[in-house]
Design a protein around this motif. Structure first.
Motif, PDB file in Angstrom:
ATOM      1  N   HIS A 110       0.845  -1.212   0.000  1.00 36.27           N
ATOM      2  CA  HIS A 110       0.000   0.000   0.000  1.00 36.27           C
ATOM      3  C   HIS A 110       0.874   1.255   0.000  1.00 36.27           C
ATOM      4  CE1 HIS A 110      -3.450   2.507   0.804  1.00 36.27           C
ATOM      5  NE2 HIS A 110      -2.942   2.937   1.947  1.00 36.27           N
ATOM      6  N   ASN A 111       0.552   2.187  -0.877  1.00 33.99           N
ATOM      7  CA  ASN A 111       1.329   3.431  -1.082  1.00 33.99           C
ATOM      8  C   ASN A 111       2.709   3.192  -1.683  1.00 33.99           C
ATOM      9  OD1 ASN A 111      -0.629   5.245  -0.148  1.00 33.99           O
ATOM     10  ND2 ASN A 111      -0.042   4.902   1.978  1.00 33.99           N
ATOM     11  N   GLY A 112       2.940   1.978  -2.199  1.00 29.95           N
ATOM     12  CA  GLY A 112       4.231   1.667  -2.802  1.00 29.95           C
ATOM     13  C   GLY A 112       4.076   0.866  -4.075  1.00 29.95           C
ATOM     14  N   VAL A 113       4.989  -0.081  -4.274  1.00 31.97           N
ATOM     15  CA  VAL A 113       5.049  -0.840  -5.528  1.00 31.97           C
ATOM     16  C   VAL A 113       4.942  -2.334  -5.244  1.00 31.97           C
ATOM     17  CG1 VAL A 113       6.532  -1.426  -7.505  1.00 31.97           C
ATOM     18  CG2 VAL A 113       6.471   0.921  -6.657  1.00 31.97           C
ATOM     19  N   LEU A 114       4.095  -3.022  -6.023  1.00 34.17           N
ATOM     20  CA  LEU A 114       4.042  -4.484  -5.988  1.00 34.17           C
ATOM     21  C   LEU A 114       4.641  -4.977  -7.302  1.00 34.17           C
ATOM     22  CD1 LEU A 114       2.921  -7.119  -4.562  1.00 34.17           C
ATOM     23  CD2 LEU A 114       0.962  -6.899  -6.079  1.00 34.17           C
ATOM     24  N   PHE A 115       5.738  -5.720  -7.203  1.00 34.35           N
ATOM     25  CA  PHE A 115       6.439  -6.187  -8.403  1.00 34.35           C
ATOM     26  C   PHE A 115       6.219  -7.686  -8.573  1.00 34.35           C
ATOM     27  CE2 PHE A 115      10.732  -7.561 -10.228  1.00 34.35           C
ATOM     28  CZ  PHE A 115      10.325  -7.363 -11.539  1.00 34.35           C
ATOM     29  N   LEU A 116       5.574  -8.068  -9.668  1.00 36.79           N
ATOM     30  CA  LEU A 116       5.355  -9.487  -9.965  1.00 36.79           C
ATOM     31  C   LEU A 116       6.274  -9.875 -11.118  1.00 36.79           C
ATOM     32  CD1 LEU A 116       1.453  -9.782  -9.729  1.00 36.79           C
ATOM     33  CD2 LEU A 116       3.137 -10.061  -7.928  1.00 36.79           C
ATOM     34  N   ASP A 117       7.378 -10.536 -10.770  1.00 30.30           N
ATOM     35  CA  ASP A 117       8.366 -10.935 -11.773  1.00 30.30           C
ATOM     36  C   ASP A 117       7.891 -12.234 -12.423  1.00 30.30           C
ATOM     37  OD1 ASP A 117      10.616 -10.822 -13.244  1.00 30.30           O
ATOM     38  OD2 ASP A 117      12.029 -11.249 -11.628  1.00 30.30           O
ATOM     39  N   GLU A 118       8.065 -12.357 -13.724  1.00 26.04           N
ATOM     40  CA  GLU A 118       7.609 -13.542 -14.478  1.00 26.04           C
ATOM     41  C   GLU A 118       6.105 -13.770 -14.262  1.00 26.04           C
ATOM     42  OE1 GLU A 118       9.414 -14.615 -16.649  1.00 26.04           O
ATOM     43  OE2 GLU A 118      11.317 -13.775 -16.000  1.00 26.04           O
ATOM     44  N   LEU A 119       5.315 -12.827 -14.680  1.00 24.21           N
ATOM     45  CA  LEU A 119       3.862 -12.837 -14.441  1.00 24.21           C
ATOM     46  C   LEU A 119       3.158 -14.126 -14.880  1.00 24.21           C
ATOM     47  CD1 LEU A 119       1.670 -10.848 -13.318  1.00 24.21           C
ATOM     48  CD2 LEU A 119       1.216 -10.228 -15.671  1.00 24.21           C
ATOM     49  N   PRO A 120       3.466 -14.699 -16.076  1.00 24.18           N
ATOM     50  CA  PRO A 120       2.735 -15.912 -16.478  1.00 24.18           C
ATOM     51  C   PRO A 120       3.035 -17.135 -15.600  1.00 24.18           C
ATOM     52  CG  PRO A 120       3.778 -14.862 -18.376  1.00 24.18           C
ATOM     53  CD  PRO A 120       4.350 -14.235 -17.159  1.00 24.18           C
ATOM     54  N   GLU A 121       4.110 -17.064 -14.778  1.00 19.89           N
ATOM     55  CA  GLU A 121       4.431 -18.199 -13.907  1.00 19.89           C
ATOM     56  C   GLU A 121       3.535 -18.241 -12.669  1.00 19.89           C
ATOM     57  OE1 GLU A 121       6.376 -20.454 -14.923  1.00 19.89           O
ATOM     58  OE2 GLU A 121       7.207 -19.361 -16.629  1.00 19.89           O
TER      59      GLU A 121
END
Length: 511
Positions: free
Chosen positions: A298-309
């Motif tokens: 919240h109030n920051g960044v959510l990073f999803l690396d290799e999304l299709p995995e």
């Protein structure tokens, strides 16, 4: 004798005061009622040993302890200190004229020292609201609780200090923090900087636009092209957190016991969960609901690396929080809501082999395999991602040159200026602070196009076979580009740049 001592329970990100009533009567027995969980039921063993090791004892009489409200489930070991002091006061082993003016929480070790607790900040906020004189808790949590003004916060190391305080009037050391001074002192620059990135000027521009308008972004490119490196540097160009945002973020991290020694969080969170994460861990929940990764971001960044995995079910549960910016978890007896206003940054390879859009690498996957790989991400989820950008590998001459790129500090100045324009634009609109949050009605109002721009957008949509859902996204991104240029109206160059950022909407992208 009956004594009342006060503790607190945390539900969602709010606290509820718990009254611990201790009654000691003739007879033998130890009865703990009021829906305690196993950790609280086991507390009598910890309390007995802690008191014994500090020269006190549990009286050999009938002890009845009620945790009110009795229909509310209590959990965790943070009530040990509350229960122990209640027993000592009710059995007249200590004097306790002021004990009901303090909120008392802490987990006991067998020697009487205190272990840290979770949720100190929401509890302190509640204690101040309800007019308690002070809050006694473990020393490790004192800075976190002291963020709250007009409340005396005492961080203690052992039960002996608390007993001396009530019994002999020995003063406890109060933890005092100037919240504003502490917050501004900590506004250092993040460790990752865009000046470390060689080349990739177009991607940096894209990141700047995403940061300025709060847009979700997906980076598509082969392994080693710099997707993760760029994503990790995104928080360094986001505008600094306001004090209100810092308090909101600290509150959520306090609930899961992840607040650092400094107390107040001043850096925007960056969360990067592994692709094996479950849907409950991502959005929150569980038997005793806890915030998930999207709320911790919240109030920051959510990073999803290799999304299709990521499992499809995991990605699908993100749809509603991305739209509503909060997540509601319902149980039979209660409902909790966690805020989850975050920027989604995703990265993916364009094909299972990873090298589909690298001009120098052989294509090892068939079109059917690539289509299957890309179809793991559903249309409705892509619909919520405003910017799609292809990342190509950096050539050697760019990697080896000595010239440093533009620093995050410079980029952040432009982003902050664009955000200020948006803040004044949306000051009368509730729950909208930046361009990415606009709904259809606001897009029509704030993204007016002239005839040339309309024609350009119409031609692009027909020629590139862009879907209808891309229309609103292009307008939102164009509005942000115009804000970065300090332009009141959107013109053709803003529209044409925004159109470039819809790679995955183009039919035949695999072609």
């Amino acid at each position: 004798m009956l004594i009342k001592v006060y503790g607190s329970a945390v539900f969602g990100v709010e606290a509820t005061t718990i009254t611990v009533e201790v009654n000691i009567d003739k007879g033998i027995g130890y009865h703990l009622v009021g829906l305690p969980d196993n950790a609280i039921k086991e507390s009598n063993y910890r309390i007995a040993a802690a008191l014994q090791n500090n020269g006190f004892k549990i009286p050999g009489k009938k002890i009845t302890i009620n945790m009110a409200p009795a229909d509310l489930r209590k959990e965790g070991s943070a009530y040990d200190l509350t229960l122990a002091l209640g027993i000592l006061a009710a059995s007249n082993q200590i004097k306790s004229p002021d004990i009901d003016r303090y909120l008392i929480m802490g987990e006991l070790s067998l020697d009487g020292t205190l272990q840290p607790i979770k949720g100190a900040l929401p509890i302190a906020i509640k204690a101040q609201e309800e007019g308690y004189k002070g809050f006694i808790l473990p020393k490790e949590n004192a800075k976190e609780a002291a963020i709250v003004n007009k409340l005396e916060v005492y961080g203690v190391e052992s039960i002996k200090e608390v007993i001396e305080f009530f019994d002999n009037g020995t003063p406890l050391e109060q933890t005092v923090i100037d919240t504003r001074a502490e917050f501004y002192k900590q506004l250092d620059f993040p460790e990752f900087d865009f000046s470390d990135v060689r080349g990739q000027e177009s991607i940096k521009r894209c990141m700047e636009i995403a940061a300025a308008g709060g847009h979700n972004i997906i980076l598509i490119g082969p392994p080693g092209a710099g997707k993760t490196m760029l994503a990790k540097r995104l928080p360094s160009i986001l505008p600094p957190m306001t004090l209100h945002e810092a308090l909101e973020t600290t509150k959520i991290h306090s609930v899961v016991g992840k607040v650092k020694d400094s107390g107040l969080m001043s850096q925007r969170p960056f969360r990067s969960p592994h692709h094996t994460i479950s849907d409950v861990a991502l959005v929150g929940g569980g038997t005793y609901p806890q915030p998930g990764e999207i709320s911790l971001a919240h109030n920051g960044v959510l990073f999803l690396d290799e999304l299709p995995e990521f499992k499809r079910s995991v990605l699908e549960v993100m749809r509603q929080p991305l739209e509503d910016r909060d997540v509601t978890i319902s149980r039979a007896r209660f409902t909790v809501t966690y805020p989850s206003s975050f920027m989604l940054v995703a990265s993916m390879n364009p094909s299972p082999g990873g090298y589909f859009n690298d001009p120098d690498a052989p294509v090892t996957s068939s079109p059917a395999e690539m289509q299957r790989y890309l179809s793991k991400i559903s249309g409705p989820l892509l619909d919520r991602i405003d910017i799609h950008i292809e990342v190509t590998p950096v050539p050697f001459d760019k990697l080896s040159e000595d010239r440093k790129g533009e620093s995050s500090k410079e980029i952040r100045k432009r982003v902050t200026k664009a955000r200020e324009i948006q803040t004044s634009r949306f000051q009368t609109v509730e729950k909208v602070h930046y361009n990415a949050q606009m709904n259809t009605k606001q897009i029509r109002k704030f993204c007016v196009l002239d005839e040339d721009s309309k024609l350009l957008l119409k031609t692009a949509m027909e020629r590139l076979n862009l879907s209808a859902r891309a229309y609103d996204r292009i307008l939102k991104v164009a509005r942000t580009i115009a804000d970065l240029d300090n332009q009141k109206d959107i013109n053709g160059s803003h529209i044409s740049e925004a159109i470039q950022y819809r790679s995955l909407d183009r039919e035949g992208w695999l072609g």
